[in-house]
Design a protein around this motif. Structure first.
Motif, short mmCIF file in Angstrom:
data_model
loop_
_atom_site.label_atom_id
_atom_site.label_comp_id
_atom_site.label_asym_id
_atom_site.label_seq_id
_atom_site.Cartn_x
_atom_site.Cartn_y
_atom_site.Cartn_z
N TYR A 1 58.59 6.19 -55.60
CA TYR A 1 58.08 6.97 -54.46
C TYR A 1 56.76 6.40 -53.96
O TYR A 1 56.53 6.28 -52.75
CB TYR A 1 57.93 8.43 -54.89
CG TYR A 1 57.44 9.35 -53.81
CD1 TYR A 1 58.30 9.78 -52.80
CD2 TYR A 1 56.12 9.79 -53.78
CE1 TYR A 1 57.86 10.63 -51.80
CE2 TYR A 1 55.67 10.64 -52.79
CZ TYR A 1 56.55 11.05 -51.81
OH TYR A 1 56.11 11.89 -50.82
N ALA A 2 55.87 6.04 -54.90
CA ALA A 2 54.58 5.48 -54.51
C ALA A 2 54.76 4.13 -53.82
O ALA A 2 54.10 3.85 -52.80
CB ALA A 2 53.69 5.33 -55.74
N LEU A 3 55.65 3.29 -54.34
CA LEU A 3 55.89 1.99 -53.70
C LEU A 3 56.49 2.15 -52.31
O LEU A 3 56.15 1.42 -51.39
CB LEU A 3 56.82 1.13 -54.57
CG LEU A 3 56.20 0.52 -55.82
CD1 LEU A 3 57.26 -0.18 -56.65
CD2 LEU A 3 55.09 -0.43 -55.44
N GLU A 4 57.38 3.11 -52.16
CA GLU A 4 57.98 3.34 -50.84
C GLU A 4 56.93 3.79 -49.84
O GLU A 4 56.95 3.39 -48.67
CB GLU A 4 59.09 4.38 -50.96
CG GLU A 4 59.85 4.59 -49.68
CD GLU A 4 60.99 5.58 -49.83
OE1 GLU A 4 61.56 5.95 -48.78
OE2 GLU A 4 61.30 5.98 -50.95
N ASN A 5 56.00 4.64 -50.27
CA ASN A 5 54.93 5.08 -49.36
C ASN A 5 54.02 3.94 -48.97
O ASN A 5 53.52 3.89 -47.85
CB ASN A 5 54.12 6.20 -50.02
CG ASN A 5 54.82 7.53 -49.92
OD1 ASN A 5 55.66 7.74 -49.05
ND2 ASN A 5 54.49 8.44 -50.82
N ILE A 6 53.80 3.01 -49.88
CA ILE A 6 52.93 1.87 -49.58
C ILE A 6 53.62 0.89 -48.63
O ILE A 6 53.02 0.41 -47.67
CB ILE A 6 52.52 1.16 -50.88
CG1 ILE A 6 51.61 2.06 -51.70
CG2 ILE A 6 51.83 -0.16 -50.60
CD1 ILE A 6 51.35 1.58 -53.11
N ILE A 7 54.89 0.62 -48.86
CA ILE A 7 55.62 -0.41 -48.12
C ILE A 7 56.10 0.08 -46.76
O ILE A 7 56.03 -0.64 -45.77
CB ILE A 7 56.81 -0.93 -48.96
CG1 ILE A 7 56.29 -1.65 -50.20
CG2 ILE A 7 57.70 -1.83 -48.14
CD1 ILE A 7 57.36 -2.01 -51.19
N SER A 8 56.60 1.30 -46.68
CA SER A 8 57.29 1.75 -45.46
C SER A 8 56.32 2.07 -44.34
O SER A 8 55.15 2.37 -44.56
CB SER A 8 58.14 2.98 -45.76
OG SER A 8 57.32 4.08 -46.04
N ASP A 9 56.85 2.03 -43.12
CA ASP A 9 56.10 2.38 -41.92
C ASP A 9 56.28 3.88 -41.69
O ASP A 9 57.40 4.37 -41.57
CB ASP A 9 56.62 1.58 -40.73
CG ASP A 9 55.86 1.86 -39.47
OD1 ASP A 9 54.71 2.34 -39.57
OD2 ASP A 9 56.40 1.59 -38.38
N LYS A 10 55.21 4.61 -41.60
CA LYS A 10 55.30 6.06 -41.48
C LYS A 10 55.30 6.54 -40.04
O LYS A 10 55.42 7.73 -39.78
CB LYS A 10 54.13 6.71 -42.23
CG LYS A 10 54.20 6.47 -43.71
CD LYS A 10 53.02 7.09 -44.41
CE LYS A 10 53.07 6.75 -45.88
NZ LYS A 10 51.90 7.20 -46.57
N TYR A 11 55.17 5.63 -39.09
CA TYR A 11 55.12 6.01 -37.68
C TYR A 11 56.52 6.11 -37.11
O TYR A 11 57.29 5.16 -37.16
CB TYR A 11 54.31 5.00 -36.88
CG TYR A 11 54.31 5.28 -35.40
CD1 TYR A 11 53.61 6.36 -34.89
CD2 TYR A 11 55.04 4.50 -34.53
CE1 TYR A 11 53.63 6.63 -33.53
CE2 TYR A 11 55.06 4.76 -33.18
CZ TYR A 11 54.35 5.83 -32.68
OH TYR A 11 54.38 6.11 -31.35
N THR A 12 56.86 7.27 -36.59
CA THR A 12 58.13 7.49 -35.91
C THR A 12 57.81 7.90 -34.47
O THR A 12 57.24 8.98 -34.25
CB THR A 12 58.95 8.59 -36.59
OG1 THR A 12 59.13 8.25 -37.96
CG2 THR A 12 60.30 8.74 -35.92
N PRO A 13 58.17 7.08 -33.49
CA PRO A 13 57.84 7.44 -32.10
C PRO A 13 58.64 8.65 -31.64
O PRO A 13 59.76 8.89 -32.09
CB PRO A 13 58.22 6.18 -31.31
CG PRO A 13 59.22 5.49 -32.16
CD PRO A 13 58.89 5.82 -33.58
N TYR A 14 58.04 9.39 -30.72
CA TYR A 14 58.70 10.58 -30.19
C TYR A 14 59.82 10.15 -29.25
O TYR A 14 59.65 9.25 -28.42
CB TYR A 14 57.71 11.45 -29.42
CG TYR A 14 58.37 12.60 -28.71
CD1 TYR A 14 58.81 13.71 -29.41
CD2 TYR A 14 58.58 12.56 -27.34
CE1 TYR A 14 59.43 14.76 -28.75
CE2 TYR A 14 59.20 13.61 -26.68
CZ TYR A 14 59.62 14.71 -27.39
OH TYR A 14 60.25 15.74 -26.75
#
Length: 97
Positions: free
Chosen positions: A29-42
């Motif tokens: 879970y921690a690695l996924e939070n570090i690697i993934s892009d958290k921005y989702t455009p509207y």
């Protein structure tokens, strides 16, 4: 010695497996939070896009036929549910306009 270790691991497998799985899950879970892009455009919903498109078509006059021509009224009951392949050439030329 090795058979004794296997016997202990077999007896305490649920006690050992649950914390090990929890640790692997937390690390993943921690690695996924570090690697993934958290921005989702509207993006507007599909229903909203459809309503906007229909409003634009009505405003431009593409959606509403001329009421004087009465294209939407069949000449007889047999033309009511006529498939496009069975229409004659006159109806096809009018529908393509």
């Amino acid at each position: 010695m090795l058979p004794a270790i296997w016997a202990v691991l077999r007896a305490y497998a649920p006690v050992i497996t649950l914390p090990a799985a929890a640790i692997v899950g937390i690390i993943g879970y921690a690695l996924e939070n570090i690697i993934s892009d958290k921005y989702t455009p509207y993006k507007e919903s599909i229903e909203g896009q459809r309503e906007e498109r229909l409003l634009q078509e009505v405003a431009s006059g593409k959606l509403v036929d001329n009421l004087e021509e009465k294209k939407f009224v069949p000449k007889s009951i047999f033309e009511r549910n006529l498939s496009p392949q069975l229409r004659n050439d006159v109806d096809r030329s009018q529908s393509q306009k």
